[in-house]
Design a protein around this motif. Sequence first.
Motif, short mmCIF file in Angstrom:
data_model
loop_
_atom_site.label_atom_id
_atom_site.label_comp_id
_atom_site.label_asym_id
_atom_site.label_seq_id
_atom_site.Cartn_x
_atom_site.Cartn_y
_atom_site.Cartn_z
N GLU A 11 0.83 -1.19 0.00
CA GLU A 11 0.00 0.00 0.00
C GLU A 11 0.87 1.24 0.00
OE1 GLU A 11 -3.13 0.17 2.88
OE2 GLU A 11 -3.80 -1.87 2.41
N THR A 35 0.38 5.78 -0.12
CA THR A 35 -0.54 6.91 0.02
C THR A 35 -0.14 7.97 -0.98
OG1 THR A 35 -0.86 6.46 2.38
CG2 THR A 35 -1.47 8.64 1.58
N GLY A 80 -3.75 12.64 1.20
CA GLY A 80 -3.95 11.80 0.04
C GLY A 80 -4.87 10.64 0.31
N PHE A 81 -4.75 9.62 -0.51
CA PHE A 81 -5.59 8.45 -0.34
C PHE A 81 -4.78 7.18 -0.56
CE2 PHE A 81 -6.03 10.07 -4.60
CZ PHE A 81 -5.94 8.97 -5.41
N ARG A 82 -5.28 6.11 0.06
CA ARG A 82 -4.62 4.81 0.00
C ARG A 82 -4.76 4.19 -1.38
NH1 ARG A 82 -6.11 -0.06 3.28
NH2 ARG A 82 -8.16 0.38 2.47
N CYS A 83 -3.71 3.50 -1.80
CA CYS A 83 -3.73 2.72 -3.03
C CYS A 83 -2.97 1.43 -2.79
CB CYS A 83 -3.03 3.45 -4.17
SG CYS A 83 -3.81 4.97 -4.67
N PRO A 128 -6.73 2.29 -6.42
CA PRO A 128 -7.04 3.29 -5.39
C PRO A 128 -8.20 2.84 -4.50
CG PRO A 128 -6.95 4.27 -7.59
CD PRO A 128 -6.96 2.79 -7.77
N ASP A 129 -8.17 3.27 -3.26
CA ASP A 129 -9.27 3.01 -2.33
C ASP A 129 -10.30 4.11 -2.55
OD1 ASP A 129 -11.01 2.37 -0.31
OD2 ASP A 129 -9.60 2.72 1.31
N TYR A 139 -13.35 4.44 -1.86
CA TYR A 139 -14.33 4.73 -0.81
C TYR A 139 -13.67 5.07 0.52
CZ TYR A 139 -17.50 2.62 -4.18
OH TYR A 139 -18.21 2.32 -5.31
N ASP A 140 -12.37 5.30 0.53
CA ASP A 140 -11.65 5.74 1.72
C ASP A 140 -11.94 4.85 2.93
OD1 ASP A 140 -9.87 7.37 3.11
OD2 ASP A 140 -11.42 8.81 3.69
#
Length: 114
Positions: free
Chosen positions: A31, A33, A44-47, A90-91, A93-94
């Motif tokens: 993972e 970010t 940011g967001f998780r991937c 990418p995630d 939906y967080d």
Amino acid sequence: MAVGVDSPAPCCPKGSHVALAPQSGACCGHEITLGVDGSGGGGGFRCYTSGAPTASRTAVLVFHDVFGMDSGNHKMVCDALAAQHYVIMPDFYDGWSIEPFYNAGKAGDGKKEL
């Protein structure tokens, strides 16, 4: 995830498959970010990524379902694709998942959250 369910939830289109339980085995990717400015910094967001971006001239963007990035076999699919491509999921939906609504028999309420 709803394991042992014989049919999909009533909100699913006719012919839909039931939810898949995660397969055993370790995933090969990791993972990251992504930051708003592309630096990997905050905000940011998780991937989930798998494969080496320099080893392939192609990339695959994987979209997970409403059960979220950490459910089912999403990461294992990414790892399989990574044999020939750089893969990023990418995630979207967080961290959110419809699973609690689905398990409570209220998937329709969960769809409102999307």
